[in-house]
Design an enzyme around this catalytic site. Structure first.
Site, mmCIF file in Angstrom:
data_model
loop_
_atom_site.group_PDB
_atom_site.id
_atom_site.type_symbol
_atom_site.label_atom_id
_atom_site.label_comp_id
_atom_site.label_asym_id
_atom_site.label_seq_id
_atom_site.Cartn_x
_atom_site.Cartn_y
_atom_site.Cartn_z
ATOM 1 N N THR A 230 0.891 -1.356 0.157
ATOM 2 C CA THR A 230 0.441 0.072 -0.062
ATOM 3 C C THR A 230 1.015 1.233 -0.150
ATOM 4 O O THR A 230 1.796 1.598 0.292
ATOM 5 C CB THR A 230 -0.439 0.048 1.026
ATOM 6 O OG1 THR A 230 -2.159 -1.348 1.073
ATOM 7 C CG2 THR A 230 -1.910 1.545 1.605
ATOM 8 N N PHE A 232 1.441 4.934 0.524
ATOM 9 C CA PHE A 232 0.516 6.230 1.615
ATOM 10 C C PHE A 232 1.683 7.350 1.458
ATOM 11 O O PHE A 232 2.808 7.533 0.390
ATOM 12 C CB PHE A 232 1.316 6.063 2.828
ATOM 13 C CG PHE A 232 0.415 4.500 3.810
ATOM 14 C CD1 PHE A 232 -0.548 4.453 4.407
ATOM 15 C CD2 PHE A 232 1.072 3.644 3.359
ATOM 16 C CE1 PHE A 232 -0.903 3.538 4.613
ATOM 17 C CE2 PHE A 232 0.576 2.462 4.025
ATOM 18 C CZ PHE A 232 -0.344 2.424 4.406
#
Length: 383
Positions: A230, A232
């Site tokens: 993921t 960020f």
């Protein structure tokens, strides 16, 4: 803050009194509570010194957005860099904390390699107040299946996780805990809290959440997709973009005119200037059915001549344009990008587009120059 949290970042919690210069320590809003992947990303940002200097002046209010119902925790130190973490309930609350002057930075998830864009973050970035991305980091994602001590797999009837995390462990859950019913949580660490409170039987969450909330792990390293990540981003108020590195990402959000071929012309403007378009996403404006806002990522930095030229043409082509930042990529090993070599040649005139008046072209050039220098007006673009 718990002693476990202090130990996890490699230093002890710093004691202070109201008379100390705590206000000078950067406040970073993140999706809480403690134990989330977002907190892991925040600590990485802080530990590299990227939170040390906010893009604009001091905060105007006390740490902690009123709407989130939470307050900032005690200051912590990550690899020698101090921050004040501010756990909030959503990406929107995180960026709201920055907008309202209650946090210097917001750390938010923007893209999953499994589920794609984090739409709530995209919506938050396109609000009525300009914001800017300064850094990114990609975090490997794998889950622990957490339960209360003494819980047996056959006794699990409910499990919880953040909705974005659910598809990343569905196959494991279906195979090992088939009767369990899913209960959504506002974050994966919040799911672990729900287990600790007895509200659900199991949670898919980071291993650290189990340590924080006294839970037992049935399985570690759970991920339906091996190598899932993921991305960020670190968000602040508008300012001078992060320095050019030669392997950068530039992002904008725009509305196109309601006329045939408008989006196709927009994409042509970018590609004709030799810019590598790496992503485009659409989100509804929420004003009328069929009206969309587009998010575009491109390789390169606003200071790269070919990117600057593409942005100037883009400014002339779309209806509304907002700059979301230029910052270094963090996507793992890369070959050379267009920013590493001489700027690609453009099939469009570098001086002015054929359909623009001199005044319009000057306005487009000025728009790019202001954002490259971090001197854009605070009002910028209000949708």
């Amino acid at each position: 803050m718990s002693s476990e949290q202090s130990k996890s970042v490699g230093t002890n919690q710093t004691s202070h009194t109201p008379e100390t210069s705590e206000r000078d320590i950067p406040v970073v809003a993140f999706l809480g509570p403690s134990g989330t992947f977002t907190e892991m990303a925040m600590l990485e940002f802080a530990g590299r010194g990227w939170c040390d200097t906010p893009p604009q002046g001091a905060r105007t209010g006390a740490a902690g957005p009123e709407s989130s119902g939470v307050k900032a925790t005690e200051p912590i130190t990550a690899h020698g860099h101090r921050i004040v973490p501010l756990p909030v309930d959503s990406p929107q609350h995180a960026v709201d904390a920055v907008i309202r002057g209650r946090a210097d930075w917001a750390c938010v998830a923007i893209e999953s390699s499994v589920e794609g864009p984090v739409t709530r973050t995209f919506d938050a970035l396109a609000g009525s107040h300009p914001l800017q991305i300064y850094r990114e980091i990609a975090i490997p994602i794998a889950f622990s299946i957490l339960v209360r001590p003494g819980t047996r797999p056959q006794g699990i009837t409910t499990w919880s996780a953040h909705p974005v995390a659910r598809p990343q462990v569905t196959s494991w859950i279906d195979h090992h805990l088939p009767p369990a019913e899913f209960v959504a949580a506002r974050s994966n660490a919040a799911a672990a809290e729900m287990v600790a409170r007895g509200e659900v039987d199991a949670a898919a969450a980071p291993a650290r959440a189990g340590q924080l909330y006294g839970l037992y792990s049935l399985a570690d390293g759970v991920a339906d997709v091996t190598g899932a990540q993921t991305r960020f981003v670190l968000v602040g108020k508008p300012g001078k973009p992060t320095a050019h590195t030669g392997r950068d990402r530039t992002s904008v959000v725009f509305n196109v005119r309601n006329e045939p071929g408008a989006l196709a012309r927009t994409l042509t403007v970018v590609s004709s200037n030799g810019v590598d378009l790496t992503r485009i996403e659409s989100r509804p404006t929420r004003k009328a059915l069929g009206e969309y806002r587009f998010y575009m990522d491109m390789s390169g930095h606003i200071s790269d001549p070919h990117v600057a030229t593409a942005l100037q043409h883009l400014h002339r082509t779309v209806q509304v344009l907002r700059f979301l930042g230029s910052w270094p990529m963090d996507d793992g090993p890369h070959g050379a990008t267009t920013s590493d070599a001489a700027a690609p040649s453009s099939t469009m005139s570098p001086d002015k587009p054929s359909t623009a008046t001199p005044a319009e072209w000057f306005t487009a050039q000025e728009w790019v120059a202001h954002r490259a220098e971090g001197t854009a007006p605070e009002t910028d673009v209000l949708w």
